[in-house]
Design a protein around this motif. Structure first.
Motif, PDB file in Angstrom:
ATOM      1  N   ALA A 224       0.837  -1.211   0.000  1.00  0.00           N
ATOM      2  CA  ALA A 224       0.000   0.000   0.000  1.00  0.00           C
ATOM      3  C   ALA A 224       0.868   1.256   0.000  1.00  0.00           C
ATOM      4  CB  ALA A 224      -0.924  -0.007   1.213  1.00  0.00           C
ATOM      5  N   TYR A 225       1.942   1.230   0.775  1.00  0.00           N
ATOM      6  CA  TYR A 225       2.874   2.370   0.841  1.00  0.00           C
ATOM      7  C   TYR A 225       3.529   2.619  -0.519  1.00  0.00           C
ATOM      8  CZ  TYR A 225       7.411   4.603   1.769  1.00  0.00           C
ATOM      9  OH  TYR A 225       8.524   5.404   1.723  1.00  0.00           O
ATOM     10  N   VAL A 226       4.011   1.555  -1.138  1.00  0.00           N
ATOM     11  CA  VAL A 226       4.698   1.695  -2.426  1.00  0.00           C
ATOM     12  C   VAL A 226       3.729   2.178  -3.502  1.00  0.00           C
ATOM     13  CG1 VAL A 226       5.930   0.457  -4.247  1.00  0.00           C
ATOM     14  CG2 VAL A 226       6.441  -0.015  -1.845  1.00  0.00           C
ATOM     15  N   GLN A 227       2.535   1.648  -3.506  1.00  0.00           N
ATOM     16  CA  GLN A 227       1.539   2.073  -4.499  1.00  0.00           C
ATOM     17  C   GLN A 227       1.267   3.564  -4.393  1.00  0.00           C
ATOM     18  OE1 GLN A 227      -2.124  -0.156  -4.410  1.00  0.00           O
ATOM     19  NE2 GLN A 227      -2.804   0.645  -6.375  1.00  0.00           N
ATOM     20  N   GLU A 228       1.197   4.066  -3.186  1.00  0.00           N
ATOM     21  CA  GLU A 228       0.960   5.496  -2.982  1.00  0.00           C
ATOM     22  C   GLU A 228       2.180   6.316  -3.393  1.00  0.00           C
ATOM     23  OE1 GLU A 228      -0.569   9.180  -2.023  1.00  0.00           O
ATOM     24  OE2 GLU A 228      -1.610   7.263  -2.330  1.00  0.00           O
ATOM     25  N   GLN A 229       3.357   5.864  -3.032  1.00  0.00           N
ATOM     26  CA  GLN A 229       4.589   6.600  -3.332  1.00  0.00           C
ATOM     27  C   GLN A 229       4.859   6.705  -4.828  1.00  0.00           C
ATOM     28  OE1 GLN A 229       5.433   8.156  -0.028  1.00  0.00           O
ATOM     29  NE2 GLN A 229       7.282   8.044  -1.247  1.00  0.00           N
ATOM     30  N   LEU A 230       4.499   5.681  -5.573  1.00  0.00           N
ATOM     31  CA  LEU A 230       4.852   5.630  -6.996  1.00  0.00           C
ATOM     32  C   LEU A 230       3.673   5.919  -7.921  1.00  0.00           C
ATOM     33  CD1 LEU A 230       7.262   2.544  -7.071  1.00  0.00           C
ATOM     34  CD2 LEU A 230       7.829   4.960  -6.802  1.00  0.00           C
ATOM     35  N   LYS A 231       2.624   6.494  -7.394  1.00  0.00           N
ATOM     36  CA  LYS A 231       1.428   6.722  -8.207  1.00  0.00           C
ATOM     37  C   LYS A 231       1.672   7.675  -9.376  1.00  0.00           C
ATOM     38  CE  LYS A 231      -0.375  10.351  -5.130  1.00  0.00           C
ATOM     39  NZ  LYS A 231      -1.462  10.717  -4.210  1.00  0.00           N
ATOM     40  N   ASP A 232       2.673   8.555  -9.273  1.00  0.00           N
ATOM     41  CA  ASP A 232       2.962   9.501 -10.358  1.00  0.00           C
ATOM     42  C   ASP A 232       4.298   9.215 -11.038  1.00  0.00           C
ATOM     43  OD1 ASP A 232       0.595  10.993  -9.865  1.00  0.00           O
ATOM     44  OD2 ASP A 232       1.581  12.017  -8.191  1.00  0.00           O
ATOM     45  N   ALA A 233       4.843   8.025 -10.831  1.00  0.00           N
ATOM     46  CA  ALA A 233       6.167   7.690 -11.367  1.00  0.00           C
ATOM     47  C   ALA A 233       6.121   7.446 -12.875  1.00  0.00           C
ATOM     48  CB  ALA A 233       6.710   6.455 -10.660  1.00  0.00           C
ATOM     49  N   GLU A 234       7.265   7.557 -13.525  1.00  0.00           N
ATOM     50  CA  GLU A 234       7.412   7.198 -14.942  1.00  0.00           C
ATOM     51  C   GLU A 234       6.912   5.766 -15.108  1.00  0.00           C
ATOM     52  OE1 GLU A 234       9.328   5.024 -18.042  1.00  0.00           O
ATOM     53  OE2 GLU A 234      10.146   4.949 -16.016  1.00  0.00           O
ATOM     54  N   SER A 235       6.133   5.517 -16.154  1.00  0.00           N
ATOM     55  CA  SER A 235       5.342   4.292 -16.197  1.00  0.00           C
ATOM     56  C   SER A 235       6.144   3.007 -16.371  1.00  0.00           C
ATOM     57  CB  SER A 235       4.258   4.384 -17.281  1.00  0.00           C
ATOM     58  OG  SER A 235       4.836   4.454 -18.561  1.00  0.00           O
ATOM     59  N   GLY A 236       7.415   3.107 -16.661  1.00  0.00           N
ATOM     60  CA  GLY A 236       8.244   1.911 -16.688  1.00  0.00           C
ATOM     61  C   GLY A 236       8.768   1.539 -15.313  1.00  0.00           C
ATOM     62  N   HIS A 237       8.606   2.456 -14.351  1.00  0.00           N
ATOM     63  CA  HIS A 237       9.121   2.239 -12.997  1.00  0.00           C
ATOM     64  C   HIS A 237       8.061   2.603 -11.956  1.00  0.00           C
ATOM     65  CE1 HIS A 237      12.624   2.750 -15.614  1.00  0.00           C
ATOM     66  NE2 HIS A 237      13.245   1.947 -14.777  1.00  0.00           N
ATOM     67  N   ASP A 238       6.806   2.391 -12.314  1.00  0.00           N
ATOM     68  CA  ASP A 238       5.692   2.771 -11.445  1.00  0.00           C
ATOM     69  C   ASP A 238       5.182   1.570 -10.640  1.00  0.00           C
ATOM     70  OD1 ASP A 238       4.539   1.247 -13.421  1.00  0.00           O
ATOM     71  OD2 ASP A 238       3.118   2.779 -14.097  1.00  0.00           O
ATOM     72  N   TRP A 239       4.007   1.733 -10.017  1.00  0.00           N
ATOM     73  CA  TRP A 239       3.442   0.650  -9.222  1.00  0.00           C
ATOM     74  C   TRP A 239       3.210  -0.605 -10.044  1.00  0.00           C
ATOM     75  CZ3 TRP A 239       2.794  -2.110  -5.224  1.00  0.00           C
ATOM     76  CH2 TRP A 239       1.736  -3.032  -5.146  1.00  0.00           C
ATOM     77  N   TRP A 240       2.815  -0.461 -11.306  1.00  0.00           N
ATOM     78  CA  TRP A 240       2.538  -1.643 -12.118  1.00  0.00           C
ATOM     79  C   TRP A 240       3.808  -2.440 -12.370  1.00  0.00           C
ATOM     80  CZ3 TRP A 240      -2.215  -2.616 -11.577  1.00  0.00           C
ATOM     81  CH2 TRP A 240      -3.170  -1.601 -11.554  1.00  0.00           C
TER      82      TRP A 240
ATOM     83  N   ASP B 121      12.416  -0.274  -6.133  1.00  0.00           N
ATOM     84  CA  ASP B 121      12.445   0.961  -6.926  1.00  0.00           C
ATOM     85  C   ASP B 121      11.726   2.110  -6.213  1.00  0.00           C
ATOM     86  OD1 ASP B 121      14.009   0.409  -9.099  1.00  0.00           O
ATOM     87  OD2 ASP B 121      12.368  -0.167 -10.424  1.00  0.00           O
ATOM     88  N   ILE B 122      11.714   2.079  -4.899  1.00  0.00           N
ATOM     89  CA  ILE B 122      11.005   3.126  -4.161  1.00  0.00           C
ATOM     90  C   ILE B 122      11.614   4.498  -4.433  1.00  0.00           C
ATOM     91  CG2 ILE B 122      12.391   2.959  -2.025  1.00  0.00           C
ATOM     92  CD1 ILE B 122       8.539   3.431  -2.327  1.00  0.00           C
ATOM     93  N   ALA B 123      12.896   4.519  -4.781  1.00  0.00           N
ATOM     94  CA  ALA B 123      13.557   5.769  -5.190  1.00  0.00           C
ATOM     95  C   ALA B 123      14.699   5.397  -6.131  1.00  0.00           C
ATOM     96  CB  ALA B 123      14.067   6.547  -3.984  1.00  0.00           C
ATOM     97  N   ASP B 124      14.353   5.056  -7.362  1.00  0.00           N
ATOM     98  CA  ASP B 124      15.338   4.635  -8.359  1.00  0.00           C
ATOM     99  C   ASP B 124      16.339   5.765  -8.590  1.00  0.00           C
ATOM    100  OD1 ASP B 124      16.644   4.133 -10.912  1.00  0.00           O
ATOM    101  OD2 ASP B 124      15.136   2.586 -11.238  1.00  0.00           O
TER     102      ASP B 124
END
Length: 223
Positions: free
Chosen positions: A18-34, A65-68
């Motif tokens: 849940a934490y990671v999903q929230e943190q990476l919700k706006d990440a570049e889509s190759g390194h996001d929650w998915w 990848d919480i902070a790549d």
């Protein structure tokens, strides 16, 4: 030796997800929650046939990848630090936190180009899970997505591929995306650690080879 999760550890994993999903919700889509979810699923698949600490593997798959560093000016310490601070807030044992941090610090392809002094079975599992997401159809999509994100050329026949790159050269590359296939993606099949990952990688590798053959044919106007 296979170490299954306890109920308490499963709760920690769900909180971490849940934490990671929230943190990476706006990440570049190759390194996001998915991406994280796919790596987590790959990790669980590999653990069906590999003996390792499931808790450590799944936590690391979620936090790797919480902070790549590529999005933080190349700073490779931010990710392990953020992962450690979060796990400490959940009262995870120090030995587990340290193991997760060491895997994050040493599991990337970039890290393998330098000196790697840490090794564990858990690193092998998570590294394979992450590398599987870098090849095949999704690997191709991620490569071109990141190339577009960095405003790189798709292909330029005048820019040669570089073999046996140093860690610094790899980190600072601005080469076209097609070069990335030869400088990383096509190398990953032979770098898998586990039997199950090697089997999966073979099919995904073949798909990339077929894609490149099609790509060059279209580039030359032959297809």
């Amino acid at each position: 030796m296979k170490v299954p999760k306890t109920n308490q550890q499963e709760e920690i994993i769900q909180k971490t997800a849940a934490y990671v999903q929230e943190q990476l919700k706006d990440a570049e889509s190759g390194h996001d929650w998915w991406h994280i979810l796919r790596v987590w699923n790959n990790c669980k698949l590999i653990l069906q046939t590999e003996e390792a600490d499931e808790f450590v593997c799944e936590l690391t798959a979620l936090l790797h990848d919480i902070a790549d560093s590529k999005f933080y000016g190349g700073d490779e310490t931010i990710g392990p630090r953020m992962a450690g601070e979060f796990l400490k807030s959940l009262d995870v044992e120090h030995e587990v936190i340290e193991h997760v941090q060491q895997i994050i610090l040493n599991m990337s392809f970039k890290a393998s180009l330098g000196e790697v002094s840490f090794h564990s079975k858990e690193l092998e599992v998570v590294q394979d899970a992450d590398r599987l997401d870098a090849i095949g159809a999704i690997g191709i999509a991620r490569a071109f997505n990141y190339g577009g994100y960095k405003n790189r050329e798709i292909y330029n026949p005048d820019v040669p591929f570089l073999e046996n790159q140093s860690k610094e050269t790899y980190k600072n590359t601005t080469a076209p995306t097609i070069n990335h296939f030869y400088e990383k993606l096509l190398l990953l099949k032979d770098k898998m650690n586990t039997v199950s990952a090697k089997h999966i990688a073979a099919g995904r590798h073949a798909f990339m080879e077929d894609f490149l053959q099609q790509f060059y044919g279209e580039w030359r106007g032959e297809r």
